[in-house]
Scaffold this active site. Structure first.
Site, PDB file in Angstrom:
ATOM      1  N   LYS A  74       0.834  -1.205   0.000  1.00  0.00           N
ATOM      2  CA  LYS A  74       0.000   0.000   0.000  1.00  0.00           C
ATOM      3  C   LYS A  74       0.866   1.251   0.000  1.00  0.00           C
ATOM      4  O   LYS A  74       1.855   1.345   0.755  1.00  0.00           O
ATOM      5  CB  LYS A  74      -0.884   0.024   1.262  1.00  0.00           C
ATOM      6  CG  LYS A  74      -1.891  -1.100   1.346  1.00  0.00           C
ATOM      7  CD  LYS A  74      -3.062  -0.888   0.414  1.00  0.00           C
ATOM      8  CE  LYS A  74      -4.205  -1.826   0.723  1.00  0.00           C
ATOM      9  NZ  LYS A  74      -5.086  -2.018  -0.443  1.00  0.00           N
TER      10      LYS A  74
ATOM     11  N   ASP B 200      -0.520  -0.703  -4.488  1.00  0.00           N
ATOM     12  CA  ASP B 200      -1.914  -0.244  -4.451  1.00  0.00           C
ATOM     13  C   ASP B 200      -1.995   1.128  -3.782  1.00  0.00           C
ATOM     14  O   ASP B 200      -1.711   1.258  -2.583  1.00  0.00           O
ATOM     15  CB  ASP B 200      -2.753  -1.266  -3.672  1.00  0.00           C
ATOM     16  CG  ASP B 200      -4.249  -1.001  -3.777  1.00  0.00           C
ATOM     17  OD1 ASP B 200      -4.633   0.028  -4.368  1.00  0.00           O
ATOM     18  OD2 ASP B 200      -5.033  -1.826  -3.267  1.00  0.00           O
TER      19      ASP B 200
ATOM     20  N   GLU C 215      -1.986  -0.766  -8.825  1.00  0.00           N
ATOM     21  CA  GLU C 215      -3.420  -0.962  -8.564  1.00  0.00           C
ATOM     22  C   GLU C 215      -4.085   0.344  -8.154  1.00  0.00           C
ATOM     23  O   GLU C 215      -3.602   1.044  -7.261  1.00  0.00           O
ATOM     24  CB  GLU C 215      -3.580  -2.030  -7.464  1.00  0.00           C
ATOM     25  CG  GLU C 215      -5.032  -2.373  -7.153  1.00  0.00           C
ATOM     26  CD  GLU C 215      -5.164  -3.623  -6.279  1.00  0.00           C
ATOM     27  OE1 GLU C 215      -4.351  -4.554  -6.424  1.00  0.00           O
ATOM     28  OE2 GLU C 215      -6.085  -3.660  -5.449  1.00  0.00           O
TER      29      GLU C 215
ATOM     30  N   ASP D 282      -9.406  -1.374  -9.147  1.00  0.00           N
ATOM     31  CA  ASP D 282     -10.087  -2.029  -8.020  1.00  0.00           C
ATOM     32  C   ASP D 282     -11.354  -1.218  -7.716  1.00  0.00           C
ATOM     33  O   ASP D 282     -12.440  -1.495  -8.244  1.00  0.00           O
ATOM     34  CB  ASP D 282      -9.127  -2.119  -6.816  1.00  0.00           C
ATOM     35  CG  ASP D 282      -9.765  -2.737  -5.576  1.00  0.00           C
ATOM     36  OD1 ASP D 282     -10.982  -2.953  -5.569  1.00  0.00           O
ATOM     37  OD2 ASP D 282      -9.061  -2.992  -4.590  1.00  0.00           O
TER      38      ASP D 282
ATOM     39  N   LYS E  84     -13.717  -7.160  -5.953  1.00  0.00           N
ATOM     40  CA  LYS E  84     -14.386  -7.383  -4.669  1.00  0.00           C
ATOM     41  C   LYS E  84     -15.766  -7.999  -4.935  1.00  0.00           C
ATOM     42  O   LYS E  84     -16.608  -7.391  -5.621  1.00  0.00           O
ATOM     43  CB  LYS E  84     -14.549  -6.059  -3.903  1.00  0.00           C
ATOM     44  CG  LYS E  84     -13.234  -5.297  -3.689  1.00  0.00           C
ATOM     45  CD  LYS E  84     -12.296  -6.013  -2.732  1.00  0.00           C
ATOM     46  CE  LYS E  84     -10.944  -5.347  -2.606  1.00  0.00           C
ATOM     47  NZ  LYS E  84      -9.983  -5.660  -3.674  1.00  0.00           N
TER      48      LYS E  84
ATOM     49  N   TRP F  71      -7.731 -12.562  -1.513  1.00  0.00           N
ATOM     50  CA  TRP F  71      -7.399 -11.887  -0.241  1.00  0.00           C
ATOM     51  C   TRP F  71      -8.550 -12.089   0.718  1.00  0.00           C
ATOM     52  O   TRP F  71      -9.712 -11.857   0.371  1.00  0.00           O
ATOM     53  CB  TRP F  71      -7.162 -10.391  -0.463  1.00  0.00           C
ATOM     54  CG  TRP F  71      -6.704  -9.711   0.804  1.00  0.00           C
ATOM     55  CD1 TRP F  71      -5.412  -9.573   1.228  1.00  0.00           C
ATOM     56  CD2 TRP F  71      -7.523  -9.093   1.817  1.00  0.00           C
ATOM     57  NE1 TRP F  71      -5.389  -8.923   2.444  1.00  0.00           N
ATOM     58  CE2 TRP F  71      -6.652  -8.625   2.825  1.00  0.00           C
ATOM     59  CE3 TRP F  71      -8.896  -8.914   1.968  1.00  0.00           C
ATOM     60  CZ2 TRP F  71      -7.115  -7.965   3.967  1.00  0.00           C
ATOM     61  CZ3 TRP F  71      -9.361  -8.269   3.116  1.00  0.00           C
ATOM     62  CH2 TRP F  71      -8.481  -7.793   4.090  1.00  0.00           C
TER      63      TRP F  71
HETATM   64  C1  0XW Z   1      -6.296  -5.431   0.278  1.00  0.00           C
HETATM   65  N1  0XW Z   1      -7.730  -5.291   0.240  1.00  0.00           N
HETATM   66  C2  0XW Z   1      -8.306  -6.447  -0.431  1.00  0.00           C
HETATM   67  C3  0XW Z   1      -8.215  -5.195   1.659  1.00  0.00           C
HETATM   68  C4  0XW Z   1      -8.796  -3.827   1.892  1.00  0.00           C
HETATM   69  O1  0XW Z   1     -10.176  -3.902   1.853  1.00  0.00           O
HETATM   70  C5  0XW Z   1      -8.290  -3.023   0.745  1.00  0.00           C
HETATM   71  C6  0XW Z   1      -8.249  -4.014  -0.365  1.00  0.00           C
HETATM   72  C7  0XW Z   1      -7.636  -3.483  -1.644  1.00  0.00           C
HETATM   73  O2  0XW Z   1      -7.129  -4.228  -2.481  1.00  0.00           O
HETATM   74  O3  0XW Z   1      -7.720  -2.283  -1.894  1.00  0.00           O
HETATM   75 MG    MG Z   2      -6.987  -2.560  -4.003  1.00  0.00          MG
END
Ligand code: 0XW
Ligand code: MG
Length: 367
Positions: free
Chosen positions: A164, A193, A218, A241, A265, A320
């Site tokens: 991140k 990301d 990302e 995403d 997601k 994830w």
């Molecule tokens: C890593 N994640 C899957 C968990 C958090 O919800 C953020 C997310 C992402 O990829 O942004």
């Molecule tokens: Mg993401």
């Protein structure tokens, strides 16, 4: 078999270690919504939706429960034999709010699997594997500390890391990417990301200053238009995403070539039924993607893993689940667990997980 009742439960999931920091927001405790759909013969299917706070994407926990309250009364008495009929019924009750419908969609599939005696992965087209890779997602952290965690997680067996960045000085972000690469090299695939946190200019700088490092970028910027403006100017592949808010957004991104892949997601897209469409769309253009959710316990984790098992492994970016950041399991008997960076696909009928009653408080709503 007809739906007799729908119960809604709230489960609070504190973040292990105190806080999960992203460019867009820092969260400390997540508010998950579980649904239990029971048919007249007493069989129950479970679903879950757990936005990672109210800022990450246009979804929030109270919104999920309000939307379910709008939809659920129209589902009681409906026959569960037709998933398409149930989806139509949900759309007749409420426009949009995919993340709330997703919990119900997952519960309907759990019920169908239990009734037919097959795992949910079979209902999604059939598993290609019985063990799927996961990936480790860091928080926005100091460069050396992030590199140390990256090394640990590679040793623990994760084949992919999501680093991140964003919401701070460019220098810190660039240093973090370099330190992780120096520490890990080709031992893991790397995604960087930014969770919508960069301007296009900052994304261009990071791209250039980390040119030789093979990572996928990302969700660098806030809107799909900003991300599209990077095309042809950055050398790293760009994944979307948060911008994949619905099937139409995915279709737009795929057909216009904005994205080289996706962090997907399940609940944002509307559940497993909708994700099957996304999976197949991505397959047409050979686009890699993950099967994640924003947060949640064993029910949503199982849903992600069943879908993950049906994705062509060579294009799969991992499932994830929130296990690394939460304590315990809602299903302590058959929990979904990451071992050596991978997750076994539940083989039992339905999702293969059931929240333990003693871990749940009384339902917050019953329809
Ligand atoms: C890593 N994640 C899957 C968990 C958090 O919800 C953020 C997310 C992402 O990829 O942004
Ligand atoms: Mg993401």
């Amino acid at each position: 078999m007809r739906i007799e009742s729908i119960k809604v439960y709230q489960v609070l999931l504190p973040v292990k270690g105190g806080a999960y920091r992203m460019a867009s927001d820092t969260v400390q405790i997540l508010d998950s919504t579980l649904v239990e759909v029971t048919t007249e013969d007493g069989l129950s299917g479970w679903g879950e939706t757990c936005p990672v706070g109210p800022v990450y994407q246009p979804q929030h926990a109270l919104g999920a429960r309000a939307a379910i309250a709008e939809i659920a009364p129209g589902l009681v008495g409906e026959d569960t034999a037709s998933m398409r009929r149930l989806a139509k019924r949900m759309d007749e009750r409420l426009n949009g709010h995919n993340y709330a419908k997703a919990a119900l969609d997952i519960a309907f599939l759990d019920l169908a699997g239990l009734r037919l005696g097959v795992p949910v992965s079979t209902l999604l087209g059939g598993a290609l594997t019985d063990r799927v890779p996961s990936y480790y997602s860091t928080i926005v952290g100091a460069p050396d500390e992030t590199a140390r965690i990256a090394v640990d997680k590679v040793k623990a067996g994760y084949p992919r890391l999501q680093i991140k960045i964003g919401g701070r000085d460019l220098e810190q972000d660039v240093a973090t990417v370099h330190k992780v690469w120096e520490a890990v090299g080709f031992k893991a695939r790397i995604a960087v990301d930014a969770n919508r946190g960069l301007t296009a200019a900052a994304a261009l700088h990071i791209d250039r200053l980390c040119q030789a490092i093979p990572f996928v970028f990302e969700q660098p910027c806030n809107t799909m238009e900003e991300v599209a403006s990077l095309k042809g100017r950055v050398t790293h592949p760009v994944y979307l995403d948060e911008n994949t808010e619905d099937l139409n957004a995915v279709l737009r991104a795929v057909s216009s070539g904005i994205a080289d892949g996706f962090g997907l997601k399940v609940t944002r897209l509307g559940g497993l039924t909708k994700m099957v469409t996304v999976r197949d769309l991505c397959a047409i253009r050979s686009l890699p993607h993950s099967c994640d959710d924003a947060w949640g316990g064993d029910v949503i984790a199982a849903a992600c893993v069943h879908l993950a098992a049906t994705v062509e492994p060579s294009r799969f970016e991992g499932a994830w689940i929130a296990q690394e950041y939460i304590e315990g399991h809602t299903d302590p008997v058959s929990p979904v667990v990451i071992e050596n960076g991978h997750i076994c696909v539940p083989q039992m009928p339905g999702l293969g997980v059931k929240p333990e009653r003693s871990r749940l408080k009384a339902p917050v709503a019953t329809f």
